[in-house]
Write a protein that holds these residues in place. Structure first.
Motif, PDB file in Angstrom:
ATOM      1  N   PRO A  29       0.824  -1.203   0.000  1.00  0.00           N
ATOM      2  CA  PRO A  29       0.000   0.000   0.000  1.00  0.00           C
ATOM      3  C   PRO A  29       0.865   1.263   0.000  1.00  0.00           C
ATOM      4  CG  PRO A  29      -0.847  -1.572   1.578  1.00  0.00           C
ATOM      5  CD  PRO A  29       0.474  -2.109   1.094  1.00  0.00           C
ATOM      6  N   GLY A  30       0.448   2.222  -0.819  1.00  0.00           N
ATOM      7  CA  GLY A  30       1.153   3.487  -0.912  1.00  0.00           C
ATOM      8  C   GLY A  30       2.240   3.505  -1.966  1.00  0.00           C
ATOM      9  N   GLN A  31       2.652   2.340  -2.443  1.00  0.00           N
ATOM     10  CA  GLN A  31       3.717   2.292  -3.451  1.00  0.00           C
ATOM     11  C   GLN A  31       3.156   2.660  -4.818  1.00  0.00           C
ATOM     12  OE1 GLN A  31       6.397  -1.026  -3.432  1.00  0.00           O
ATOM     13  NE2 GLN A  31       6.708  -0.923  -5.637  1.00  0.00           N
ATOM     14  N   ARG A  32       3.958   3.354  -5.566  1.00  0.00           N
ATOM     15  CA  ARG A  32       3.595   3.696  -6.932  1.00  0.00           C
ATOM     16  C   ARG A  32       3.652   2.438  -7.794  1.00  0.00           C
ATOM     17  NH1 ARG A  32       5.472   9.031 -10.030  1.00  0.00           N
ATOM     18  NH2 ARG A  32       4.300   8.643 -11.924  1.00  0.00           N
ATOM     19  N   LEU A  62      -8.145  -1.738  -5.944  1.00  0.00           N
ATOM     20  CA  LEU A  62      -6.787  -2.065  -5.509  1.00  0.00           C
ATOM     21  C   LEU A  62      -5.786  -0.961  -5.806  1.00  0.00           C
ATOM     22  CD1 LEU A  62      -6.644  -5.796  -6.611  1.00  0.00           C
ATOM     23  CD2 LEU A  62      -6.947  -4.893  -4.297  1.00  0.00           C
ATOM     24  N   ILE A  63      -6.091  -0.120  -6.798  1.00  0.00           N
ATOM     25  CA  ILE A  63      -5.194   0.977  -7.142  1.00  0.00           C
ATOM     26  C   ILE A  63      -5.990   2.264  -7.279  1.00  0.00           C
ATOM     27  CG2 ILE A  63      -3.502  -0.507  -8.282  1.00  0.00           C
ATOM     28  CD1 ILE A  63      -4.650   0.453 -10.989  1.00  0.00           C
ATOM     29  N   ASP A  64      -5.273   3.375  -7.169  1.00  0.00           N
ATOM     30  CA  ASP A  64      -5.875   4.692  -7.280  1.00  0.00           C
ATOM     31  C   ASP A  64      -5.014   5.531  -8.211  1.00  0.00           C
ATOM     32  OD1 ASP A  64      -7.625   6.858  -6.658  1.00  0.00           O
ATOM     33  OD2 ASP A  64      -6.133   7.613  -5.247  1.00  0.00           O
ATOM     34  N   ILE A  65      -5.650   6.187  -9.170  1.00  0.00           N
ATOM     35  CA  ILE A  65      -4.921   7.048 -10.089  1.00  0.00           C
ATOM     36  C   ILE A  65      -5.015   8.474  -9.567  1.00  0.00           C
ATOM     37  CG2 ILE A  65      -4.798   7.935 -12.441  1.00  0.00           C
ATOM     38  CD1 ILE A  65      -6.097   5.237 -13.301  1.00  0.00           C
ATOM     39  N   ARG A  66      -3.848   9.066  -9.310  1.00  0.00           N
ATOM     40  CA  ARG A  66      -3.776  10.453  -8.838  1.00  0.00           C
ATOM     41  C   ARG A  66      -3.272  11.304  -9.994  1.00  0.00           C
ATOM     42  NH1 ARG A  66      -0.582   8.823  -3.407  1.00  0.00           N
ATOM     43  NH2 ARG A  66      -2.121   7.330  -2.661  1.00  0.00           N
ATOM     44  N   GLY A  68      -1.665  13.543 -12.413  1.00  0.00           N
ATOM     45  CA  GLY A  68      -0.410  14.277 -12.341  1.00  0.00           C
ATOM     46  C   GLY A  68       0.633  13.674 -11.418  1.00  0.00           C
ATOM     47  N   HIS A  69       0.274  12.606 -10.697  1.00  0.00           N
ATOM     48  CA  HIS A  69       1.206  11.995  -9.745  1.00  0.00           C
ATOM     49  C   HIS A  69       1.501  10.536 -10.054  1.00  0.00           C
ATOM     50  CE1 HIS A  69       1.172  15.496  -7.142  1.00  0.00           C
ATOM     51  NE2 HIS A  69      -0.141  15.537  -7.324  1.00  0.00           N
ATOM     52  N   GLY A  70       0.556   9.830 -10.645  1.00  0.00           N
ATOM     53  CA  GLY A  70       0.771   8.427 -10.973  1.00  0.00           C
ATOM     54  C   GLY A  70      -0.322   7.540 -10.407  1.00  0.00           C
ATOM     55  N   THR A  71      -0.070   6.262 -10.459  1.00  0.00           N
ATOM     56  CA  THR A  71      -1.004   5.246  -9.982  1.00  0.00           C
ATOM     57  C   THR A  71      -0.387   4.554  -8.777  1.00  0.00           C
ATOM     58  OG1 THR A  71      -1.807   4.939 -12.232  1.00  0.00           O
ATOM     59  CG2 THR A  71      -2.308   3.188 -10.648  1.00  0.00           C
ATOM     60  N   PHE A  72      -1.169   4.439  -7.700  1.00  0.00           N
ATOM     61  CA  PHE A  72      -0.663   3.919  -6.433  1.00  0.00           C
ATOM     62  C   PHE A  72      -1.525   2.779  -5.920  1.00  0.00           C
ATOM     63  CE2 PHE A  72       0.842   8.178  -6.918  1.00  0.00           C
ATOM     64  CZ  PHE A  72       2.133   8.150  -6.429  1.00  0.00           C
TER      65      PHE A  72
END
Length: 116
Positions: A29-32, A62-66, A68-72
């Motif tokens: 969790p929290g990793q790009r 399971l993942i979240d797209i932010r 301008g920041h990436g997918t985590f």
């Protein structure tokens, strides 16, 4: 190894590989998440196939797209074993692994009840 002609579509196979990496802690969790290019290079799949796999993981929560920041990787809730007659509802969607190993996803607000 992902083989498009066996065991389902290539994007489903890639989603399963990435799901396993998330569940076993290789992607905590929290990793790009690896970039589309990195996954393309690692698995030799078309970028559209990679995008479809990522869409499955996003739908499963399971993942979240932010932007301008990436997918985590998100902090996933613990796995729950249900018995006949039990119900479960999730505000973030549900991912269910059936007895035959197939994975099903349901949108937020879905209530599932285990048949007797």
């Amino acid at each position: 190894m992902i083989t498009p002609d066996r065991e389902g579509a290539a994007y489903r196979q890639l989603a399963a590989v990435l799901r396993d990496r998330i569940r076993n802690g290789a992607l905590p969790p929290g990793q790009r998440m690896p970039s589309e290019k990195d996954l393309h290079d690692e698995f030799g799949l078309a970028r559209e196939t990679v995008r479809r796999a990522m869409a499955v993981l996003r739908q499963e929560g399971l993942i979240d797209i932010r932007q301008g920041h990436g997918t985590f990787v998100v902090d996933t809730p613990p796995r729950v074993e249900l018995s006949p007659g039990d119900s479960v509802t999730s505000s973030a969607g549900l991912t269910v692994t059936r007895a035959d190993g197939e994975v099903e996803t349901y949108p937020a607000g879905t209530t599932l009840t285990v048949a007797d």
